[in-house]
Scaffold this motif. Structure first.
Motif, PDB file in Angstrom:
ATOM      1  N   VAL A 132       0.835  -1.199   0.000  1.00 16.84           N
ATOM      2  CA  VAL A 132       0.000   0.000   0.000  1.00 16.84           C
ATOM      3  C   VAL A 132       0.872   1.252   0.000  1.00 16.84           C
ATOM      4  N   LYS A 133       1.966   1.224   0.728  1.00 21.07           N
ATOM      5  CA  LYS A 133       2.858   2.388   0.803  1.00 21.07           C
ATOM      6  C   LYS A 133       3.419   2.760  -0.566  1.00 21.07           C
ATOM      7  N   ILE A 134       3.657   1.777  -1.405  1.00 19.67           N
ATOM      8  CA  ILE A 134       4.189   2.040  -2.743  1.00 19.67           C
ATOM      9  C   ILE A 134       3.202   2.861  -3.557  1.00 19.67           C
ATOM     10  N   PHE A 135       1.920   2.585  -3.378  1.00 18.33           N
ATOM     11  CA  PHE A 135       0.877   3.228  -4.180  1.00 18.33           C
ATOM     12  C   PHE A 135       0.093   4.275  -3.393  1.00 18.33           C
ATOM     13  N   SER A 136       0.709   4.916  -2.420  1.00 16.30           N
ATOM     14  CA  SER A 136       0.003   5.896  -1.586  1.00 16.30           C
ATOM     15  C   SER A 136       0.546   7.307  -1.731  1.00 16.30           C
ATOM     16  N   LYS A 137       1.193   7.592  -2.816  1.00 18.69           N
ATOM     17  CA  LYS A 137       1.810   8.908  -2.961  1.00 18.69           C
ATOM     18  C   LYS A 137       0.803  10.010  -3.243  1.00 18.69           C
ATOM     19  N   SER A 138      -0.287   9.693  -3.941  1.00 16.88           N
ATOM     20  CA  SER A 138      -1.294  10.705  -4.270  1.00 16.88           C
ATOM     21  C   SER A 138      -2.682  10.124  -4.096  1.00 16.88           C
ATOM     22  N   ARG A 139      -3.659  10.995  -4.076  1.00 19.46           N
ATOM     23  CA  ARG A 139      -5.049  10.546  -3.944  1.00 19.46           C
ATOM     24  C   ARG A 139      -5.425   9.633  -5.110  1.00 19.46           C
ATOM     25  N   CYS A 140      -4.966   9.973  -6.290  1.00 21.12           N
ATOM     26  CA  CYS A 140      -5.309   9.178  -7.471  1.00 21.12           C
ATOM     27  C   CYS A 140      -4.693   7.785  -7.389  1.00 21.12           C
ATOM     28  N   GLN A 141      -3.471   7.688  -6.891  1.00 19.35           N
ATOM     29  CA  GLN A 141      -2.856   6.373  -6.712  1.00 19.35           C
ATOM     30  C   GLN A 141      -3.580   5.583  -5.632  1.00 19.35           C
ATOM     31  N   ARG A 142      -3.952   6.266  -4.542  1.00 18.41           N
ATOM     32  CA  ARG A 142      -4.692   5.574  -3.485  1.00 18.41           C
ATOM     33  C   ARG A 142      -6.034   5.063  -4.004  1.00 18.41           C
ATOM     34  N   ASP A 143      -6.710   5.871  -4.829  1.00 22.99           N
ATOM     35  CA  ASP A 143      -7.980   5.439  -5.402  1.00 22.99           C
ATOM     36  C   ASP A 143      -7.791   4.218  -6.304  1.00 22.99           C
ATOM     37  N   ALA A 144      -6.739   4.224  -7.113  1.00 25.12           N
ATOM     38  CA  ALA A 144      -6.472   3.087  -7.997  1.00 25.12           C
ATOM     39  C   ALA A 144      -6.163   1.834  -7.174  1.00 25.12           C
ATOM     40  N   PHE A 145      -5.350   1.992  -6.130  1.00 24.50           N
ATOM     41  CA  PHE A 145      -5.018   0.848  -5.281  1.00 24.50           C
ATOM     42  C   PHE A 145      -6.261   0.359  -4.548  1.00 24.50           C
ATOM     43  N   ALA A 146      -7.066   1.292  -4.067  1.00 25.92           N
ATOM     44  CA  ALA A 146      -8.281   0.917  -3.337  1.00 25.92           C
ATOM     45  C   ALA A 146      -9.239   0.142  -4.244  1.00 25.92           C
ATOM     46  N   GLU A 147      -9.361   0.550  -5.485  1.00 28.20           N
ATOM     47  CA  GLU A 147     -10.237  -0.176  -6.420  1.00 28.20           C
ATOM     48  C   GLU A 147      -9.690  -1.575  -6.685  1.00 28.20           C
ATOM     49  N   ALA A 148      -8.381  -1.696  -6.812  1.00 29.54           N
ATOM     50  CA  ALA A 148      -7.782  -3.026  -6.996  1.00 29.54           C
ATOM     51  C   ALA A 148      -8.041  -3.892  -5.763  1.00 29.54           C
ATOM     52  N   ALA A 149      -7.895  -3.303  -4.583  1.00 35.21           N
ATOM     53  CA  ALA A 149      -8.140  -4.041  -3.341  1.00 35.21           C
ATOM     54  C   ALA A 149      -9.612  -4.449  -3.235  1.00 35.21           C
ATOM     55  N   ARG A 150     -10.509  -3.546  -3.581  1.00 33.01           N
ATOM     56  CA  ARG A 150     -11.946  -3.865  -3.517  1.00 33.01           C
ATOM     57  C   ARG A 150     -12.302  -4.992  -4.488  1.00 33.01           C
ATOM     58  N   SER A 151     -11.704  -4.978  -5.661  1.00 33.04           N
ATOM     59  CA  SER A 151     -12.028  -6.023  -6.636  1.00 33.04           C
ATOM     60  C   SER A 151     -11.524  -7.398  -6.201  1.00 33.04           C
ATOM     61  N   LEU A 152     -10.573  -7.423  -5.288  1.00 32.11           N
ATOM     62  CA  LEU A 152     -10.051  -8.700  -4.781  1.00 32.11           C
ATOM     63  C   LEU A 152     -10.602  -9.054  -3.398  1.00 32.11           C
ATOM     64  N   GLY A 153     -11.530  -8.238  -2.888  1.00 34.02           N
ATOM     65  CA  GLY A 153     -12.156  -8.545  -1.606  1.00 34.02           C
ATOM     66  C   GLY A 153     -11.436  -7.987  -0.391  1.00 34.02           C
ATOM     67  N   PHE A 154     -10.601  -6.978  -0.567  1.00 34.20           N
ATOM     68  CA  PHE A 154      -9.871  -6.376   0.549  1.00 34.20           C
ATOM     69  C   PHE A 154     -10.408  -4.977   0.904  1.00 34.20           C
ATOM     70  N   LYS A 155     -11.691  -4.739   0.692  1.00 38.21           N
ATOM     71  CA  LYS A 155     -12.272  -3.415   0.910  1.00 38.21           C
ATOM     72  C   LYS A 155     -12.079  -2.941   2.347  1.00 38.21           C
ATOM     73  N   LYS A 156     -12.430  -3.763   3.318  1.00 37.84           N
ATOM     74  CA  LYS A 156     -12.318  -3.353   4.719  1.00 37.84           C
ATOM     75  C   LYS A 156     -10.866  -3.077   5.096  1.00 37.84           C
ATOM     76  N   GLU A 157      -9.962  -3.921   4.669  1.00 40.24           N
ATOM     77  CA  GLU A 157      -8.549  -3.750   5.008  1.00 40.24           C
ATOM     78  C   GLU A 157      -7.996  -2.435   4.449  1.00 40.24           C
ATOM     79  N   ILE A 158      -8.330  -2.128   3.189  1.00 39.75           N
ATOM     80  CA  ILE A 158      -7.786  -0.909   2.586  1.00 39.75           C
ATOM     81  C   ILE A 158      -8.391   0.329   3.223  1.00 39.75           C
ATOM     82  N   ASP A 159      -9.697   0.305   3.485  1.00 41.70           N
ATOM     83  CA  ASP A 159     -10.334   1.456   4.128  1.00 41.70           C
ATOM     84  C   ASP A 159      -9.779   1.677   5.528  1.00 41.70           C
ATOM     85  N   ASP A 160      -9.621   0.599   6.284  1.00 41.75           N
ATOM     86  CA  ASP A 160      -9.066   0.710   7.634  1.00 41.75           C
ATOM     87  C   ASP A 160      -7.636   1.217   7.610  1.00 41.75           C
ATOM     88  N   TYR A 161      -6.836   0.725   6.664  1.00 40.19           N
ATOM     89  CA  TYR A 161      -5.444   1.154   6.596  1.00 40.19           C
ATOM     90  C   TYR A 161      -5.340   2.641   6.265  1.00 40.19           C
TER      91      TYR A 161
END
Length: 176
Positions: A102-131
């Protein structure tokens, strides 16, 4: 027809392209919204040229061209974030949800959104939101962190290459 790896049904190319378009929009939603706003504002300014005179004509030309240029840079950024999305999805599929990823892809809001969508599509929605909540990121944290720490980074080629010109990433595990 292409056969899916872990299923017995065939996926058409149309389904693949449609799902890629949907994941592109979902992973770059903020950028696409900004792009639509820029198109709207540039359209207003170019329409105002018909009745503008002297100073207002120049004013509307400058604003119209400025917002039109933002449309192109926004799409370059969106394409780069989609490459981040595909890479993040592959890495999470391979290694699971890890904070170091997550730290690799957390430099900007747009990167966080892209990572969050990838996490949600794999079933990690709660983990990414909590992190993201635990490290202090909120919805209004839009600017890249590095710009706040070191504004002169905007003058470097490396920043613009990593923001607008991320090379194409071919997904190893997913069609979209």
């Amino acid at each position: 027809m292409i056969k899916a790896q872990h299923t017995n049904y065939a996926i058409s190319k149309t389904d693949i392209y449609l799902n890629r378009a949907v994941s592109y929009i979902k992973s770059t939603l903020l950028l696409q919204s900004f792009c639509m706003g820029c198109l709207f504002i540039s359209g207003i300014n170019f329409n105002a040229l018909e009745t503008a005179k002297d100073f207002t004509f120049n004013f509307h030309v400058v604003l119209g061209l400025y917002f039109s240029s933002l449309v192109f840079t926004t799409q370059l950024d969106a394409y780069s974030r989609y490459q981040n999305y595909k890479m993040a999805k592959d890495l999470m599929h391979q290694y699971g949800f890890k904070k170091s990823l997550v730290k690799i892809f957390s430099k900007s809001r747009c990167q966080r959104d892209a990572f969050a969508e990838a996490a949600r599509s794999l079933g990690f929605k709660k983990e990414i939101d909590d992190y993201f909540y635990s490290v202090g990121f909120r919805w209004f944290h839009i600017l890249p962190v590095i710009i706040l720490k070191k504004p002169t980074i905007l003058l470097t080629k490396e920043y613009w290459m990593s923001t607008l010109f991320v090379p194409n990433y071919k997904s190893k595990y997913f069609y979209w």
